[in-house]
Design a protein around this motif. Structure first.
Motif, PDB file in Angstrom:
ATOM      1  N   CYS A  40       0.822  -1.210   0.000  1.00 42.78           N
ATOM      2  CA  CYS A  40       0.000   0.000   0.000  1.00 42.78           C
ATOM      3  C   CYS A  40       0.857   1.262   0.000  1.00 42.78           C
ATOM      4  CB  CYS A  40      -0.952   0.003   1.193  1.00 42.78           C
ATOM      5  SG  CYS A  40      -0.118   0.149   2.777  1.00 42.78           S
ATOM      6  N   ASN A  57      -8.555  10.771   0.475  1.00 45.87           N
ATOM      7  CA  ASN A  57      -8.517  10.518  -0.967  1.00 45.87           C
ATOM      8  C   ASN A  57      -7.114  10.082  -1.363  1.00 45.87           C
ATOM      9  OD1 ASN A  57      -6.943  12.839  -1.054  1.00 45.87           O
ATOM     10  ND2 ASN A  57      -8.670  14.155  -1.548  1.00 45.87           N
ATOM     11  N   SER A  58      -6.860   9.974  -2.648  1.00 44.14           N
ATOM     12  CA  SER A  58      -5.563   9.467  -3.110  1.00 44.14           C
ATOM     13  C   SER A  58      -4.388  10.355  -2.688  1.00 44.14           C
ATOM     14  CB  SER A  58      -5.569   9.293  -4.623  1.00 44.14           C
ATOM     15  OG  SER A  58      -5.709  10.538  -5.267  1.00 44.14           O
ATOM     16  N   GLN A  59      -4.646  11.595  -2.365  1.00 42.20           N
ATOM     17  CA  GLN A  59      -3.568  12.515  -1.978  1.00 42.20           C
ATOM     18  C   GLN A  59      -3.075  12.294  -0.548  1.00 42.20           C
ATOM     19  OE1 GLN A  59      -2.150  14.649  -4.195  1.00 42.20           O
ATOM     20  NE2 GLN A  59      -3.489  13.632  -5.640  1.00 42.20           N
ATOM     21  N   ALA A  61      -4.463   9.470   1.815  1.00 42.75           N
ATOM     22  CA  ALA A  61      -5.225   8.356   2.378  1.00 42.75           C
ATOM     23  C   ALA A  61      -4.470   7.682   3.522  1.00 42.75           C
ATOM     24  CB  ALA A  61      -5.535   7.335   1.294  1.00 42.75           C
ATOM     25  N   SER A  75       0.024   5.142  -0.570  1.00 38.80           N
ATOM     26  CA  SER A  75       0.647   5.997  -1.578  1.00 38.80           C
ATOM     27  C   SER A  75      -0.355   6.326  -2.679  1.00 38.80           C
ATOM     28  CB  SER A  75       1.893   5.338  -2.167  1.00 38.80           C
ATOM     29  OG  SER A  75       1.535   4.270  -3.000  1.00 38.80           O
ATOM     30  N   LYS A  76      -0.129   7.439  -3.300  1.00 42.67           N
ATOM     31  CA  LYS A  76      -1.001   7.924  -4.375  1.00 42.67           C
ATOM     32  C   LYS A  76      -1.126   6.893  -5.499  1.00 42.67           C
ATOM     33  CE  LYS A  76      -1.086  11.834  -7.547  1.00 42.67           C
ATOM     34  NZ  LYS A  76      -0.397  13.086  -7.898  1.00 42.67           N
ATOM     35  N   TYR A  79      -3.213   3.707  -4.241  1.00 41.84           N
ATOM     36  CA  TYR A  79      -4.510   3.977  -3.623  1.00 41.84           C
ATOM     37  C   TYR A  79      -5.660   3.255  -4.331  1.00 41.84           C
ATOM     38  CZ  TYR A  79      -8.684   6.526  -2.206  1.00 41.84           C
ATOM     39  OH  TYR A  79      -9.936   6.855  -1.752  1.00 41.84           O
ATOM     40  N   LYS A  80      -5.740   3.375  -5.651  1.00 42.47           N
ATOM     41  CA  LYS A  80      -6.840   2.806  -6.407  1.00 42.47           C
ATOM     42  C   LYS A  80      -6.888   1.275  -6.255  1.00 42.47           C
ATOM     43  CE  LYS A  80      -8.971   4.125 -10.572  1.00 42.47           C
ATOM     44  NZ  LYS A  80      -8.835   4.671 -11.921  1.00 42.47           N
ATOM     45  N   LYS A  83      -8.042   0.443  -2.652  1.00 45.86           N
ATOM     46  CA  LYS A  83      -9.468   0.798  -2.501  1.00 45.86           C
ATOM     47  C   LYS A  83     -10.361  -0.218  -3.215  1.00 45.86           C
ATOM     48  CE  LYS A  83     -12.323   4.099  -1.114  1.00 45.86           C
ATOM     49  NZ  LYS A  83     -12.596   4.377   0.271  1.00 45.86           N
TER      50      LYS A  83
END
Length: 86
Positions: A40, A57-59, A61, A75-76, A79-80, A83
């Protein structure tokens, strides 16, 4: 959690209390040996089944866990993936 050539592993002991152990190992080697963990952050692997929620959010999290109050960053770039799998 990785730091230099060491990793700190947090786990539940027999009494269901969070314990930690430190090993001389790299994070990438640990990830190969423990494929059920997801990366992550460049310094962290997590067990997705122990995630309580992902805040932010991704910035910025942060992951919180079911058995501890500790929060770790996501990490940015990852993140996706985290999630979607959570």
């Amino acid at each position: 959690k990785a730091f230099q050539n060491y990793i700190e592993i947090c786990f539940l002991d027999a009494d269901q209390k969070v314990s930690t152990q430190t090993f001389r190992q790299t994070l990438s080697n640990a990830h190969r040996q423990l494929p059920f963990l997801e990366k992550c952050h460049r310094s962290y692997l997590v067990n997705l089944s122990n995630i309580k929620n992902i805040q932010g959010n991704s910035q910025n999290a942060k992951i919180t866990f079911t058995n501890t109050r500790e929060q770790i960053p996501v990490s940015k770039g990852l993140y996706k993936n985290i999630k979607n799998k959570h």
